[in-house]
Design an enzyme around this catalytic site. Structure first.
Site, mmCIF file in Angstrom:
data_model
loop_
_atom_site.group_PDB
_atom_site.id
_atom_site.type_symbol
_atom_site.label_atom_id
_atom_site.label_comp_id
_atom_site.label_asym_id
_atom_site.label_seq_id
_atom_site.Cartn_x
_atom_site.Cartn_y
_atom_site.Cartn_z
ATOM 1 N N GLY B 518 0.792 -1.230 0.000
ATOM 2 C CA GLY B 518 0.000 0.000 0.000
ATOM 3 C C GLY B 518 0.820 1.274 0.000
ATOM 4 N N ILE B 640 12.620 4.047 5.084
ATOM 5 C CA ILE B 640 11.500 4.099 6.025
ATOM 6 C C ILE B 640 10.751 5.412 5.810
ATOM 7 C CG2 ILE B 640 10.866 4.139 8.475
ATOM 8 C CD1 ILE B 640 11.937 1.416 7.377
ATOM 9 N N THR B 645 5.271 5.131 12.476
ATOM 10 C CA THR B 645 4.260 4.179 12.004
ATOM 11 C C THR B 645 4.927 2.891 11.515
ATOM 12 O OG1 THR B 645 4.230 5.234 9.826
ATOM 13 C CG2 THR B 645 2.569 5.950 11.408
ATOM 14 N N GLU B 716 3.744 -6.560 6.743
ATOM 15 C CA GLU B 716 3.627 -7.943 7.199
ATOM 16 C C GLU B 716 4.971 -8.560 7.567
ATOM 17 O OE1 GLU B 716 0.014 -9.325 4.329
ATOM 18 O OE2 GLU B 716 1.607 -8.107 3.525
#
Lengths: 336, 756
Positions: B518, B640, B645, B716
């Site tokens: 995403g 990153i 987050t 994930e």
């Protein structure tokens, strides 16, 4: 949820009378009943709200015990200084149950009367003799990881989920009740719950409308008190096996013992056989293991809960050893 | 530092631990979830799902009469009166997220808990009470609900993520036979369910033949197709709004019964209808992860060089729902070998949809594979860390492509150093702390990196405000925040001047949230939209007659602090605010679009994110209880985008992995295909007390072969491997190998008992 009528009781005597109809139910904290009503596992037609009755005090008794009002919350009871100092077993058992939010609502009387967590009791499409007498037992040959190994019947293998009640049995507590006809009686917590037999829908010896007003703790048993709860995660899970013990050792022999088990039966299980086997015996790992085996002599697994037999044996023995102050096993020693 | 305090900081805003821009909305209750709209429209009616009480068979009779007459009831939909839809699962050649998800068509029961009726009433309580009055008789047939390890299974059409079901190289059997040390073990994993905090929920309303769905959904574009396909209407007549989502974990990639039922009922009643799945519905009206049986075979020479790696997976597949989890995906990329054999098989079953759940493939394939690697290291007498390092591949072992980046070994070394791996108990069951047996375990984490297709629009208004628009979603993961950072840095404005609009299917189309793609995918599209916007602004600045920069050369303009500056042809300096230039572009300012899709670098290079997981835990020798004491994850996921987050994502992933390793198991009564522990009291997720100190370390190294931002998938990654590290630590602590996940105390106890 089905439609129901509701009233708030102003006095205990009136409440008992109003709930005498078998389709009526008391409600206090509601932490269990409301869930079951939403799922339509239970559908009482009338609720008698007893939560405003003046039964929320903890008072010393002349005998040196405590009289705990039925509406004392699990949080208040667990954190009571007298309980923590003198009946720490009870405090530990309470704090090992549910979550802080639930304990803030759940009451002493309600805790005793909470219903089983059997998956088949909760699933209204499954047979369950407890929910629908005569429909059969889905758990017997189904999923029974959390089910009973002692005192079960072919009609029901559900367990009683309370931690507090296990401690109460070990401590020799009694429930004070008020019957619909106005008479009061005392029932030992140990005798309050029934084994399932052929009528698993009957869980206690209370009559319809009989209200628990208080639980009376006698003076504390001798020796060291421990509550050990084994569960599938470290918090917010019901006991697979729990052990409540008050043990005194004099010299090297067991001089006093109260032992009760949770998660193994339809009721909090007083381990009388183990108590008898140990009294006067040396406080050693061998005798603790033998006592556990004696208690479990008639234990039966149903497949998914077979592990509870060795688990109960080992945890009973280990908890007794802890209470007796035996040091942890040596590095390469075999577990008890 | 969580907020930018000066304009100089704008240049480095990507990567900063910026607080969530939507945080204030969420903590003040102004972030509206699917069925929480409060816009003053008509009060929606409420639907309640009636579930099938058999696992397979037919409805013999259904009578909704009593329910229809119950107080407050507006409508009872059953297969006898529901509008005709495109048959379930059609068209067959479409992807599973765009196929028809028809409900209440015909009397066939495909799976337990399937919706057989929807009761719609004025209130939830009325609908629920009436639902119990719907009478259903069934002709039950015997169904097939589980895959057993003895099944041969079928070869699925493809694997989730696009991989081939079978992939290998070399003569596996011959190489394995020749190995001096070998292993052949079977591992199993349990059925799992995502069960996000916010259940699947939809509010549907129709106006002028157009359907609006407020729905909790991860991918809007395919969801819109699925709804249109199901109802037989043009996709242009469907709008899905999903601005805030209370977790999905893959279970909301596609639309489910709540969405279709709400749409049908709202059309019947000509009134908004909402359907919120009850927690117990989720187990059947949402998808789950199927159990797996995995055979892992390894062969090595005496020095610990891996020669053969074999990983076979067998799982159930719901009938008429093509999905196969890529269980061996990480196995194909982790270690060098001469011969590789990875195969995936499925067994058709009469179950609700089996679909992607967080880290499909790796969540259940890495714990098992990394446990096997640990067993192999033990057989070889090697430190499991050293064993892994010795087998670092130069190229992708499965496909032979070079890696875009290969940081696994750096993660392993860094993690071992930080964790104190050299202080581990080398011999199993050799360390105690009081009654607890103490063990250490470690594992590699490998997760494929994906780039999908997306487009985005960025607009600068004359007021100096930037508005970014795309149909991306935010599961609670931080999409709003990282997209804000990308736009702010690219346009050289402060994040406070950027508004990101997501979760509306009318906006430019993206791949949505899923597969850890995403942020990289949508972020790259937005990055390009912002670059295009900058170019357009520069062009206007240099060309517009009223621009102070008129006559400058666009390429020579400088952008800093929200201002453009340059020199005119005559050498004089000129400057103007971006907002002033935007105002010259028109009343709405200036806008531009950008898009992204995977290019040659994703063909030519094997792309993965990496990590190393380290775990210390205790095992109670009497009960077999496991208590984690500390976990460390060291990860490499390219650049990153937001340190805060990203850390939360990795930490959440590790906790998810802890759940899969120790707790999560949906228990299906195989007599009738019914999950029995259908609530979060009995379906166990880790609670606070189960999660110890988690340390997350990110080794940052931009990977521009991944996407223009240099980021790789992170969502994930934290899950991968940690279950293996836990299993290995359990063995190190207690001497017991448990090869059946979750590792519950009864399984440890069995091992402890046999030691007596």
């Amino acid at each position: 949820m089905r439609a129901f009528t509701y009233e708030r009781a102003e006095a205990a005597e009136a409440a008992a009378g109003r709930a005498a109809d078998p389709s009526a139910s008391f409600i206090a904290g509601g932490t269990n009943l409301v869930d079951l009503m939403k799922l339509q596992v239970l559908s009482p037609s009338h609720l008698v709200d007893v939560s405003r009755l003046p039964l929320d005090r903890i008072e010393a008794t002349e005998e040196g015990g405590l009289r705990i009002g039925a509406l004392v919350t699990n949080s208040a009871l667990a954190n009571d200084e007298r309980i923590k100092a003198t009946w720490p077993l009870l405090s530990r058992a309470l704090l090992s149950g549910a979550t802080a939010q639930l304990r803030n609502k759940a009451t002493t009387g309600g805790n005793l009367l909470q219903r089983t967590r059997c998956y088949y009791f909760y699933d209204t499409t499954s047979p369950c003799n407890k929910r629908e007498p005569g429909s059969g037992c889905g758990a017997l040959e189904g999923f029974n990881r959390i089910h009973a190994i002692l005192g079960a019947s072919e009609h029901c293998i559900a367990t009683h989920p309370s931690d507090m009640a296990v401690a109460m049995v070990a401590l020799g507590a009694e429930a004070e009740t008020l019957r619909p006809d106005g008479r009061r009686r005392r029932v030992a917590v140990e005798a309050l719950h029934r084994l399932p037999g052929e009528r698993p829908e009957l869980e206690t010896v209370l009559e319809p409308g009989e209200l628990i007003e208080a639980v009376v703790l006698p003076p504390p048993p001798k020796g060291r008190q421990l509550y050990r709860k084994v569960r599938d995660r470290s918090s917010y899970a019901f006991a697979l096996v729990s052990v409540a013990v008050a043990l005194e050792v004099e010299g090297n022999a067991v001089s006093s013992l109260r032992l009760a088990l949770g998660g193994v039966a339809h009721k909090p299980w007083r381990a009388s056989r183990a108590e008898a086997a140990l009294l006067g015996q040396p406080a050693t790992r061998d005798s603790f293991r033998a006592a556990a085996e004696a208690e479990l002599a008639e234990a039966v697994g149903h497949g998914g809960n077979d592990f509870k037999l060795p688990l109960a044996r080992r945890v009973i023995a280990a908890t007794l050893a802890d209470a007796a102050g035996l040091t942890p096993e040596a590095e390469e020693g075999e577990p008890v | 530092m969580s907020q930018l305090d000066s304009e100089q900081d704008v240049a480095g805003v990507i990567g900063r631990p910026l607080d969530r821009v939507d945080g204030p909305l969420k903590v003040t209750g102004r972030a509206r979830y699917a069925t929480e709209r409060r816009d003053g429209g008509a009060r929606p009616a409420v639907g309640w799902i009636v579930e099938a009480a058999i696992g397979h068979g037919r409805i013999a009779r259904i009578d909704a009469g009593r329910a229809e007459r119950a107080p407050g009831v507006l409508l009872v939909l059953t297969h006898e009166n529901a509008a005709e839809q495109t048959p379930y699962g059609l068209p067959e050649d479409a992807g599973r997220f765009t196929q028809s998800r028809a409900v209440l068509q015909g009397n066939e029961i495909r799976h337990f808990g399937q919706a057989v009726a929807l009761v719609v009433a004025e209130t939830l309580e009325q609908a629920r009470a009436a639902a119990a009055l719907v009478e259903v008789d069934y002709d039950a047939e015997s169904g097939r609900y589980e895959a057993s390890p003895e099944d041969e299974g079928e070869i699925p059409d493809s694997l989730d993520g696009g991989g081939q079901p079978d992939l290998g190289k070399g003569d596996f059997d011959a190489v394995l036979r020749s190995a001096e040390v070998s292993l052949d073990q079977r591992y199993t994993t349990a059925d799992q369910i995502a069960s996000a905090m916010e259940p699947h929920a939809t509010e549907a309303s129709w106006r002028d033949g157009k359907l609006t769905l407020h729905m909790s959904l991860q991918i809007l574009a395919s969801g819109k197709q699925a709804i249109a396909q199901t109802l037989g209407i043009e996709p242009e007549r469907v709008r899905i709004l999903s601005p805030f989502i209370g977790g999905g974990f893959g279970s909301k990639l596609g639309v489910h019964a709540d969405g279709v039922l709400a749409a049908l009922a709202a059309r019947e009643l000509d009134r908004p209808v909402k359907v919120v799945q009850h927690r117990r519905n989720l187990f059947f009206s949402g998808p789950h992860r199927g159990h797996s049986s995995q055979r892992i075979r390894l062969g090595a020479d005496a020095e610990g060089r891996l020669l053969a790696i074999g990983h076979d997976s067998l799982q159930p597949m719901a009938r008429r729902y093509q999905f196969a989890e890529p269980v061996a995906s990480a196995t194909r990329a982790s270690y060098a070998c001469d011969a590789l054999l990875t195969r995936h098989r499925v067994v058709p079953v009469d179950r609700p949809p089996i679909d992607s759940m967080r880290a499909p493939g790796e969540a259940i394939g890495t714990p098992t594979f990394e446990a096997a690697i640990d067993e192999m290291a033990e057989q070889l007498g090697l430190d499991p860390l050293e064993f892994r390092l010795r087998n670092a591949p130069q190229r992708e072992p499965g496909g032979g492509r070079p890696f875009s980046s290969r940081d696994l070994e750096r993660c392993l070394k860094e993690g071992a150093e930080r964790f104190g791996w050299h202080e581990r108990p080398v011999r199993p069951r050799s360390r105690n702390d009081g009654r607890w047996l103490i063990g250490y375990g470690m594992a590699s984490a490998v997760r494929p990196n994906l780039l999908m297709e997306a487009s985005a629009r960025a607009r600068l208004g004359g007021n100096g405000q930037v508005v970014c628009e795309l149909d991306m979603t935010d599961l609670g993961t931080g999409s709003y925040t990282v997209l804000t950072q990308i736009a702010a840095e690219t346009l050289g404005v402060e994040p406070q001047r950027v508004t990101v609009e997501l979760g509306d299917s009318d906006l430019p189309q993206t791949s949505g949230s899923g597969g850890s793609f995403g942020a990289g995918t949508s972020g790259s599209a937005l990055y390009r939209a912002c670059l295009a916007l900058k170019e357009e602004l520069a062009r206007i600045a240099c060309e517009h007659a009223d621009s102070p920069l008129n006559g400058c050369v666009p390429d020579a303009l400088e952008l800093a602090g929200g201002r453009l500056s340059g020199r005119r042809a005559d050498g004089t300096a000129a400057e103007a605010g971006l907002d002033a230039i935007a105002a010259l572009g028109g009343p709405d300012g200036v806008s531009a679009e950008g898009s992204i899709e995977a290019g040659q670098d994703h063909e030519d290079f094997a792309q993965y994110s990496y990590g190393a997981q380290f775990v210390e835990l205790g095992v109670d020798p009497a009960s077999g209880e496991i208590r984690l004491r500390r976990c460390l994850g060291v990860f490499s996921a390219g650049r990153i985008l937001n340190a805060k987050t990203a850390r939360s994502q990795l930490m959440g992933g590790m906790i998810y992995g802890i759940g899969g390793a120790l707790f999560e198991e949906a228990m299906m009564d195989s007599r009738r295909g019914a999950f029995m522990n259908r609530d979060l009291a009995e379906y166990h997720l880790p609670v606070n007390r189960d999660v110890p100190d988690l340390e997350v370390v990110m080794l940052e190294e931009p990977d521009y072969r991944s996407n223009p931002l240099g980021s790789r998938g992170i969502g994930e990654l934290g899950i991968c491997g940690i279950g293996g590290a836990i299993a290995n630590a359990v063995h190190n602590a207690s001497g017991v190998r448990v090869r059946d996940f979750p590792i519950t105390l009864d399984k440890v106890l069995k091992g402890l008992e046999t030691r007596v």
